[in-house]
Write a protein that holds these residues in place. Structure first.
Motif, PDB file in Angstrom:
ATOM      1  N   HIS A 213       7.744   3.965 -10.102  1.00 48.33           N
ATOM      2  CA  HIS A 213       8.039   4.573  -8.799  1.00 48.33           C
ATOM      3  C   HIS A 213       9.232   3.870  -8.154  1.00 48.33           C
ATOM      4  CE1 HIS A 213       6.048   0.951  -7.652  1.00 48.33           C
ATOM      5  NE2 HIS A 213       6.122   1.215  -6.369  1.00 48.33           N
TER       6      HIS A 213
ATOM      7  N   HIS B  97      -3.047   0.826   2.009  1.00 45.83           N
ATOM      8  CA  HIS B  97      -1.730   0.237   1.754  1.00 45.83           C
ATOM      9  C   HIS B  97      -1.797  -0.708   0.563  1.00 45.83           C
ATOM     10  CE1 HIS B  97       2.283  -1.048   3.150  1.00 45.83           C
ATOM     11  NE2 HIS B  97       1.948  -2.255   2.777  1.00 45.83           N
ATOM     12  N   LEU B  98      -2.791  -1.581   0.618  1.00 50.58           N
ATOM     13  CA  LEU B  98      -2.947  -2.598  -0.422  1.00 50.58           C
ATOM     14  C   LEU B  98      -3.258  -1.970  -1.787  1.00 50.58           C
ATOM     15  CD1 LEU B  98      -4.241  -5.927  -0.155  1.00 50.58           C
ATOM     16  CD2 LEU B  98      -5.966  -4.552  -1.207  1.00 50.58           C
ATOM     17  N   HIS B 211       8.723  -9.502   4.321  1.00 51.73           N
ATOM     18  CA  HIS B 211       8.074  -8.250   3.895  1.00 51.73           C
ATOM     19  C   HIS B 211       8.598  -7.077   4.727  1.00 51.73           C
ATOM     20  CE1 HIS B 211       4.848  -6.204   1.707  1.00 51.73           C
ATOM     21  NE2 HIS B 211       4.509  -5.576   2.812  1.00 51.73           N
ATOM     22  N   SER B 218      12.821   0.479   4.153  1.00 48.19           N
ATOM     23  CA  SER B 218      12.357   1.196   2.969  1.00 48.19           C
ATOM     24  C   SER B 218      11.483   2.382   3.372  1.00 48.19           C
ATOM     25  CB  SER B 218      11.595   0.227   2.076  1.00 48.19           C
ATOM     26  OG  SER B 218      10.988   0.887   1.008  1.00 48.19           O
ATOM     27  N   THR B 222      11.730   6.188   2.290  1.00 49.07           N
ATOM     28  CA  THR B 222      10.609   6.862   1.631  1.00 49.07           C
ATOM     29  C   THR B 222      10.219   8.128   2.376  1.00 49.07           C
ATOM     30  OG1 THR B 222       9.800   4.739   0.869  1.00 49.07           O
ATOM     31  CG2 THR B 222       8.247   6.561   0.803  1.00 49.07           C
TER      32      THR B 222
HETATM   33  C1  HEM Z   1      -2.644  -6.738   2.123  1.00 48.57           C
HETATM   34  C2  HEM Z   1      -1.467  -7.115   2.294  1.00 48.57           C
HETATM   35  C3  HEM Z   1      -0.257  -6.348   1.854  1.00 48.57           C
HETATM   36  C4  HEM Z   1       0.168  -6.092   0.594  1.00 48.57           C
HETATM   37  C5  HEM Z   1      -0.450  -6.546  -0.717  1.00 48.57           C
HETATM   38  C6  HEM Z   1       1.365  -5.316   0.719  1.00 48.57           C
HETATM   39  C7  HEM Z   1       2.123  -4.894  -0.352  1.00 48.57           C
HETATM   40  C8  HEM Z   1       3.209  -4.079  -0.233  1.00 48.57           C
HETATM   41  C9  HEM Z   1       4.017  -3.665  -1.326  1.00 48.57           C
HETATM   42  C10 HEM Z   1       3.827  -4.093  -2.786  1.00 48.57           C
HETATM   43  C11 HEM Z   1       4.966  -2.844  -0.830  1.00 48.57           C
HETATM   44  C12 HEM Z   1       6.039  -2.149  -1.602  1.00 48.57           C
HETATM   45  C13 HEM Z   1       5.444  -0.852  -2.007  1.00 48.57           C
HETATM   46  C14 HEM Z   1       6.318  -0.168  -2.931  1.00 48.57           C
HETATM   47  O1  HEM Z   1       7.483  -0.047  -2.611  1.00 48.57           O
HETATM   48  O2  HEM Z   1       5.801   0.237  -3.958  1.00 48.57           O
HETATM   49  C15 HEM Z   1       4.769  -2.739   0.577  1.00 48.57           C
HETATM   50  C16 HEM Z   1       5.538  -1.975   1.431  1.00 48.57           C
HETATM   51  C17 HEM Z   1       5.454  -2.016   2.813  1.00 48.57           C
HETATM   52  N1  HEM Z   1       4.599  -2.807   3.548  1.00 48.57           N
HETATM   53 FE1  HEM Z   1       3.124  -3.944   2.805  1.00 48.57          FE
HETATM   54  N2  HEM Z   1       1.642  -5.099   2.023  1.00 48.57           N
HETATM   55  C18 HEM Z   1       0.668  -5.718   2.771  1.00 48.57           C
HETATM   56  C19 HEM Z   1       0.565  -5.774   4.151  1.00 48.57           C
HETATM   57  C20 HEM Z   1       1.453  -5.181   5.023  1.00 48.57           C
HETATM   58  C21 HEM Z   1       1.382  -5.311   6.468  1.00 48.57           C
HETATM   59  C22 HEM Z   1       0.344  -6.116   7.235  1.00 48.57           C
HETATM   60  C23 HEM Z   1       2.408  -4.558   6.956  1.00 48.57           C
HETATM   61  C24 HEM Z   1       2.837  -4.318   8.372  1.00 48.57           C
HETATM   62  C25 HEM Z   1       2.746  -5.178   9.318  1.00 48.57           C
HETATM   63  C26 HEM Z   1       3.109  -3.965   5.843  1.00 48.57           C
HETATM   64  C27 HEM Z   1       4.196  -3.131   5.953  1.00 48.57           C
HETATM   65  C28 HEM Z   1       4.840  -2.542   4.895  1.00 48.57           C
HETATM   66  C29 HEM Z   1       5.886  -1.575   5.009  1.00 48.57           C
HETATM   67  C30 HEM Z   1       6.485  -1.014   6.301  1.00 48.57           C
HETATM   68  C31 HEM Z   1       6.252  -1.232   3.706  1.00 48.57           C
HETATM   69  C32 HEM Z   1       7.340  -0.257   3.299  1.00 48.57           C
HETATM   70  C33 HEM Z   1       6.859   1.005   2.707  1.00 48.57           C
HETATM   71  C34 HEM Z   1       7.948   1.606   1.866  1.00 48.57           C
HETATM   72  O3  HEM Z   1       8.508   0.898   1.035  1.00 48.57           O
HETATM   73  O4  HEM Z   1       8.242   2.784   2.031  1.00 48.57           O
HETATM   74  N3  HEM Z   1       2.516  -4.366   4.672  1.00 48.57           N
HETATM   75  N4  HEM Z   1       3.686  -3.508   0.936  1.00 48.57           N
END
Ligand code: HEM
Ligand code: FES
Lengths: 257, 262
Positions: A213, B97-98, B211, B218, B222
Motif C-alpha cells: 500500500h 488505527h493500530l 509521527h 499524509s 490519503t
Molecule cells: C497505537 C499507536 C499507533 C500506531 C501503532 C500507529 C501506527 C501508524 C502507522 C504505521 C501509520 C502509517 C500508516 C500507513 O501509512 O500505512 C500511521 C499513520 C497515522 N497516524 Fe498513527 N499510530 C498510532 C497512534 C496514533 C495516534 C495517537 C495518532 C494521533 C494523535 C496517530 C495519527 C496518525 C495519522 C494522522 C496518520 C496518517 C494517516 C495517513 O498516512 O494517511 N497515530 N500510524
C-alpha cells in the motif's frame, strides 16, 4: 573510465542468485549505462561466461524496458531519466556500482536483471482502458476538452510502465503506476464515464498481484523517469472515495468492467 | 405463492444480486489497500483532533487549580453518558488505527520478500519511513499515560509525614462553593515534579511529533485533499499542528518540572 560492478546474477526464476563482482575499464563518459553493460557482456562472452541478462528495447527512454536498480536508485542517479538515458559521465572514475533487479513479490526475477512485469499488464487489463463502440469516427472537435485537462492527461499518460515506482517504494506499492493510468483516463470526458468502476477494479488487481500500500513516502515520484507527480495518487484516492460513496449511496452497479 | 403453480420462474420476493449485498460493498471498498489506508487516515485525523483539544484543555493548568479542577469535574460528571460515548469512540479509533496500520504494514513487508543489497533514498524523510516504530512508541505511551493519571497505578504523592503515599485519585480539592472534587492540579504537579516521569513524557512527545509531522500531511494526501498547489500548505499544516500539540504539552511539563507552576 574504470568501474567495479556488483551485479545480481541469477540463472533462472527458481535458481538461487547472488551479487557477483566484475571490473571493467575502457568506458567513456559518453557511453550509456546499457552500452557499458554491452561492453562487459562482450568481454564475458569472450571469456566463456554467461553474459548479464537485462531488458532493453528502444534505448531512447520511451519503452520502459531497461529496468534496473543502480546504487539503490531506480534507473540510477539522474532525475527524469531511464537507465538507457543514463550516461557514464554521471559516475566518477573508479566508482563501485551496485546493479540489482527490481525487487517486489509481484515482479519475480526471471534471470539476472530481468523481471516479469506482467502484473502491470493485468492491472491495465482490469480497467486501464476506455470502452468505445466502433463505428464512424466522431468529429474531432465534437467533444470540447479544456487545454488544462488535456495537459493533465498527457502528464499522466507519459507513464511508460517501467515499474520504477514499485521498485523504489519501501512498501513495493505500484500506486503511482495505477494513479497515472487512472489519472490519465479520468482527466478526459471519454474516461470519466467508467472512472468509478475503474478505480475499484484496478486497485483490486493491484492488491491481488501482491503490491503493497501507499504510505505517501514519495520515493516513487523521485524514481519515475517521466517525473509523474504523487498528486495523481491524491487524485486516485479522491476518485476511490467518490466511487465508494457513489456505490453506497446510489447503489451503483459493481460491473462496468 | 400458490402451491399448485408450475411457473418456471415464479413471482416472489426480489432476487438478490451482488449489487444488493452490503457485505460485498465492504469487501470491495474497505478491504482494499486504498480503502484501509483511508480508514487509517480518518481514525488518525480523529485522534489528532482529540490530542489537540486534550492539549488545549490541559493548558488550564496555567490558570490555576480551580480552573482545571472544575474543567475535569465537568468532563467526568456533567457530560453524563456522553463521556462514555466519547471514550468508546476514542478506543475504537485507536484500535482500528493500530490494527489496520499493522495489517497494511505486514502486507507491505510481504510485498518485498528479498530486499536490496544497496539501500538508497531519493527524497523519503526519516519520519515517513518510521511511522510504525513511532506509532508503537506512541501507543505504549498512551497506555502508560492512562495507567499514570487515569488509573493512578504508576506513582503516588508522598505523604507530608514521610510515611506512605497518597493515591493520585484520592487527592481532593475544595471548590469555593464547598464541593469536594478530585484535585487534578495537585496530581499533575506531583507527576511532573518527578524527573523520570517528566522525561518519559517529553521524549514521547517528541516521538509523537515525528509521527504526526508525516502523519497529518499524509492524511491529507490519503483523503485526496491536496494537489500540486496545496501540497506545501498541507505539509506546513502538518508540522504546525504537530508542533502546536507538542509545544503545549511541553510547556506544562517544563513549567512544573522547573518549578514555575506549583
Ligand atoms: C497505537 C499507536 C499507533 C500506531 C501503532 C500507529 C501506527 C501508524 C502507522 C504505521 C501509520 C502509517 C500508516 C500507513 O501509512 O500505512 C500511521 C499513520 C497515522 N497516524 Fe498513527 N499510530 C498510532 C497512534 C496514533 C495516534 C495517537 C495518532 C494521533 C494523535 C496517530 C495519527 C496518525 C495519522 C494522522 C496518520 C496518517 C494517516 C495517513 O498516512 O494517511 N497515530 N500510524
Ligand atoms: S530501453 Fe526503452 S526506455 Fe530504456
Amino acid at each position: 573510465m574504470k568501474f567495479t560492478l556488483h551485479i545480481w546474477r541469477q540463472p533462472g526464476p527458481e535458481a538461487r542468485g547472488q551479487m557477483m563482482t566484475y571490473r571493467i575499464d575502457g568506458i567513456t563518459g559518453d557511453m550509456s549505462f546499457l552500452e557499458m553493460i554491452d561492453v562487459l557482456n562482450e568481454r564475458l562472452i569472450k571469456d566463456g561466461i554467461e553474459p548479464v541478462a537485462f531488458d532493453h528495447d528502444c534505448r531512447e527512454g520511451i519503452c520502459g524496458s531497461c529496468s534496473m536498480m543502480i546504487n539503490g536508485l531506480a534507473h540510477g542517479p539522474e532525475r527524469g531519466a531511464t537507465t538507457c538515458q543514463l550516461h557514464m559521465r554521471s559516475f566518477r572514475d573508479g566508482d563501485e556500482i551496485y546493479i540489482e533487479p527490481w525487487r517486489a513479490k509481484a515482479f519475480p526475477v526471471l534471470r539476472d536483471l530481468v523481471v516479469d512485469r506482467s502484473a502491470f499488464d493485468r492491472i491495465v487489463q482490469s480497467g486501464g482502458y476506455v470502452n468505445v463502440n466502433t463505428g464512424g469516427a466522431p468529429d474531432g472537435n465534437s467533444l470540447p476538452i479544456p487545454k488544462a485537462d488535456a495537459d493533465k492527461a498527457m502528464d499522466a499518460a507519459q507513464c511508460i510502465g517501467c515499474g520504477a515506482c514499485a521498485a523504489a517504494c519501501p512498501n513495493a506499492s505500484a500506486m503511482l503506476f495505477v494513479a497515472a493510468k487512472v489519472g490519465h483516463l479520468g482527466s478526459m470526458p471519454q474516461g470519466q464515464a467508467e472512472q468509478s468502476a475503474r478505480v475499484r477494479t484496478m486497485i483490486a488487481t493491484h492488491d491481488r498481484e501482491g503490491f503493497g500500500h501507499c504510505t505517501n513516502i514519495g520515493e516513487c515520484e523521485a524514481a519515475c523517469p517521466k517525473e509523474i507527480s504523487t498528486e495523481f495518487i491524491a487524485g486516485l484516492n479522491r476518485d476511490y472515495i467518490a466511487s465508494a460513496v457513489k456505490s453506497a449511496v446510489k447503489g451503483e452497479a459493481r460491473g462496468g468492467f | 405463492m400458490s402451491a399448485t403453480s408450475s411457473a418456471i420462474n415464479p413471482k416472489g420476493p426480489r432476487t438478490e444480486t451482488a449489487t444488493a449485498n452490503p457485505i460485498a460493498w465492504v469487501c470491495d471498498y474497505l478491504c482494499s489497500s486504498v480503502g484501509q489506508k483511508v480508514l487509517v487516515a480518518i481514525t488518525g485525523t480523529l485522534l489528532v483532533t482529540f490530542v489537540l483539544f486534550h492539549m488545549i484543555g490541559n493548558l488550564k493548568m496555567f490558570a490555576g487549580p480551580e480552573s482545571i479542577n472544575k474543567y475535569a469535574y465537568f468532563l467526568k460528571h456533567d457530560l453524563g453518558a456522553m463521556i462514555w460515548i466519547a471514550r468508546g469512540g476514542l478506543l475504537g479509533c485507536f484500535l482500528l488505527h493500530l490494527t489496520l496500520a499493522l495489517w497494511l504494514k505486514s502486507r507491505a513487508t510481504a510485498a518485498r520478500p528479498i530486499g536490496y543489497a544497496y539501500g538508497g533514498n531519493a527524497q523519503a524523510t526519516p519520519a515517513s519511513k518510521t511511522m510504525m516504530q513511532t506509532g508503537l512508541v506512541v501507543g505504549v505511551f498512551v497506555l502508560f499515560h492512562l495507567a499514570h493519571y487515569t488509573f493512578g497505578t504508576v506513582h503516588g504523592v508522598p505523604s507530608p509525614d514521610g510515611k506512605g503515599e497518597t493515591n493520585y485519585l484520592d487527592l481532593q480539592y475544595k471548590m469555593p462553593d464547598g464541593k469536594m472534587v478530585h484535585n487534578v492540579y495537585a496530581m499533575v504537579v506531583a507527576g511532573f515534579s518527578t524527573p523520570w516521569i517528566s522525561l518519559v513524557y517529553l521524549l514521547c512527545q517528541i516521538v509523537l511529533f515525528v509521527h504526526l509531522s508525516h502523519g497529518i500531511q499524509s492524511a491529507f494526501q490519503t483523503l485526496g485533499l491536496v494537489n500540486r498547489r496545496f501540497v506545501k500548505v498541507a505539509r506546513a499544516l502538518g508540522v504546525g499542528i504537530a508542533g502546536a500539540i507538542v509545544a503545549g504539552n511541553f510547556a506544562i511539563v517544563i513549567a512544573i518540572w522547573g518549578g514555575w507552576v506549583k
